[in-house]
Design an enzyme around this catalytic site. Sequence first.
Site, mmCIF file in Angstrom:
data_model
loop_
_atom_site.group_PDB
_atom_site.id
_atom_site.type_symbol
_atom_site.label_atom_id
_atom_site.label_comp_id
_atom_site.label_asym_id
_atom_site.label_seq_id
_atom_site.Cartn_x
_atom_site.Cartn_y
_atom_site.Cartn_z
ATOM 1 N N TRP A 138 34.643 -14.568 -6.169
ATOM 2 C CA TRP A 138 34.648 -13.368 -5.320
ATOM 3 C C TRP A 138 36.077 -12.817 -5.246
ATOM 4 O O TRP A 138 37.037 -13.587 -5.051
ATOM 5 C CB TRP A 138 34.144 -13.748 -3.925
ATOM 6 C CG TRP A 138 34.127 -12.633 -2.915
ATOM 7 C CD1 TRP A 138 33.660 -11.360 -3.101
ATOM 8 C CD2 TRP A 138 34.593 -12.707 -1.558
ATOM 9 N NE1 TRP A 138 33.803 -10.647 -1.940
ATOM 10 C CE2 TRP A 138 34.375 -11.443 -0.976
ATOM 11 C CE3 TRP A 138 35.159 -13.716 -0.779
ATOM 12 C CZ2 TRP A 138 34.700 -11.162 0.347
ATOM 13 C CZ3 TRP A 138 35.484 -13.441 0.539
ATOM 14 C CH2 TRP A 138 35.251 -12.173 1.090
ATOM 15 N N ASP A 220 31.193 -21.885 0.162
ATOM 16 C CA ASP A 220 30.945 -20.521 0.638
ATOM 17 C C ASP A 220 29.448 -20.263 0.493
ATOM 18 O O ASP A 220 28.898 -20.307 -0.608
ATOM 19 C CB ASP A 220 31.768 -19.536 -0.217
ATOM 20 C CG ASP A 220 31.713 -18.117 0.328
ATOM 21 O OD1 ASP A 220 30.860 -17.846 1.206
ATOM 22 O OD2 ASP A 220 32.514 -17.275 -0.129
ATOM 23 N N LYS A 255 24.118 -10.709 4.769
ATOM 24 C CA LYS A 255 23.123 -10.282 3.786
ATOM 25 C C LYS A 255 21.718 -10.655 4.237
ATOM 26 O O LYS A 255 20.814 -9.825 4.216
ATOM 27 C CB LYS A 255 23.395 -10.917 2.422
ATOM 28 C CG LYS A 255 24.840 -11.169 2.107
ATOM 29 C CD LYS A 255 25.581 -9.929 1.681
ATOM 30 C CE LYS A 255 27.077 -10.230 1.606
ATOM 31 N NZ LYS A 255 27.872 -9.222 1.004
HETATM 32 C C1 LMR Z 1 30.856 -8.287 -1.939
HETATM 33 O O1 LMR Z 1 31.240 -9.224 -2.647
HETATM 34 O O2 LMR Z 1 30.690 -7.127 -2.364
HETATM 35 C C2 LMR Z 1 30.545 -8.551 -0.492
HETATM 36 O O3 LMR Z 1 30.671 -9.900 -0.212
HETATM 37 C C3 LMR Z 1 31.276 -7.659 0.442
HETATM 38 C C4 LMR Z 1 32.738 -7.975 0.520
HETATM 39 O O4 LMR Z 1 33.239 -8.175 1.637
HETATM 40 O O5 LMR Z 1 33.417 -8.009 -0.511
#
Ligand code: LMR
Length: 407
Positions: A138, A220, A255
């Site tokens: 992420w 996570d 989510k």
């Molecule tokens: C994403 O990865 O798009 C979501 O988890 C929102 C974010 O906060 O980045």
Amino acid sequence: MTDSSESKAALRFSFISTAPPDPILGLTEAFLADQRSDKMNLSVGVYKDASGQTPVLECVKEAERRLLENEKTKGYLPIDGSPEYRKAVQRMVFGETVASDRISTLQSPGGTGALRVAASFLTSQMPPLKVWASNPTWANHHAVFESEGLPVESYRYLAADRTTLDFEGMIEDLTTKAQPGDAILLHACCHNPTGVDPSTDQWVSIAKVLSDRGLLPLIDFAYQGFGHGIREDARSIEAILRQNSEAIVCNSFSKNFGLYGERVGAISVVAGDAAAAGAVQSQLKRLVRSNYSNPPRHGGAIVATILGCEDLTAQWESELAAMRDRIKLLREQFVSTMKTTGNGHDFGFLLDQCGMFSFSGLNKMQVDQLKADHGIYIVGSGRINVAGMQESKMSAFCSAVAQVLEG
Ligand code: LMR
């Protein structure tokens, strides 16, 4: 204020340079400023229904009606959040896997807030360590941990084909590169950004490496219920906790309850025994008090109300299943439309992936071209938010993807 004190104040801030836009949320800012009427935002991970809206779940509306009638105060929550909410988190995340007196759970402002508390906990309470994140991960993970001064390294995750798991590479990196005491950041399900998850057997092997090497599982869990089901998606955590007596789990209800902007999450630290869990809880509270003091009430109250009433829980489970099933249908529709309108490009690999996201394989130049020529926004890594696709716009989307692929 005199003229000279004004100019000194102006000078102080005039040295500040402009930060780059956020790689995910910054795209939504650009999308909102885009004047094209056929634009599409497939960047940020939010679920959209067939009309392109991110709906408020019916169970959430009903919980809010009940809260409005029964709520007695807007007073502060305890530093670690509402006890009902914390119990509900533990039941949902851990099921029967660990005795609750070994878990220290704090309500947090979203999953990101939980990760940041985890980062402060690691820097303030553990000997110096590194955090190991999957490559890719992420877009915000590195920033969250580095902001607390923790070095973040990467372990191999995606194979050279960019569509499957490099399981051997991952195990090798965890075995030979990560050092005992390091924290290993894992996505419990619906890996963000790839949609590629380890199998149940692979989770058992990962759990064994963590235990053999004395690595700390840092999990996570932002998409529970978006992969295969509520309990099914927690199997990774169960596998890890069967072989490891300590772990940190950061979960989010953004989510699965559609509560994005309410910022509802939690950090749970699993300790070896109840005494350690109590001490951990006290330290986490201390960290929170000097940060945001105590968590916001409303979102957590919604979740606790839903998970505390059988009728609302059943309604939520069916609304969650509907979102999960529709995302699967969107994957199928995208793959089949790419075969027709998308000039036969094969995206069959998307069907083996799960959750909100998939790696499309589009490179940065193609991503930029999608935005510039077609008003279609996806993340620079090529990540597509499948949960944001719309049936009515599928053909337009697929023909745009084909065009950028063909240069
Ligand atoms: C994403 O990865 O798009 C979501 O988890 C929102 C974010 O906060 O980045």
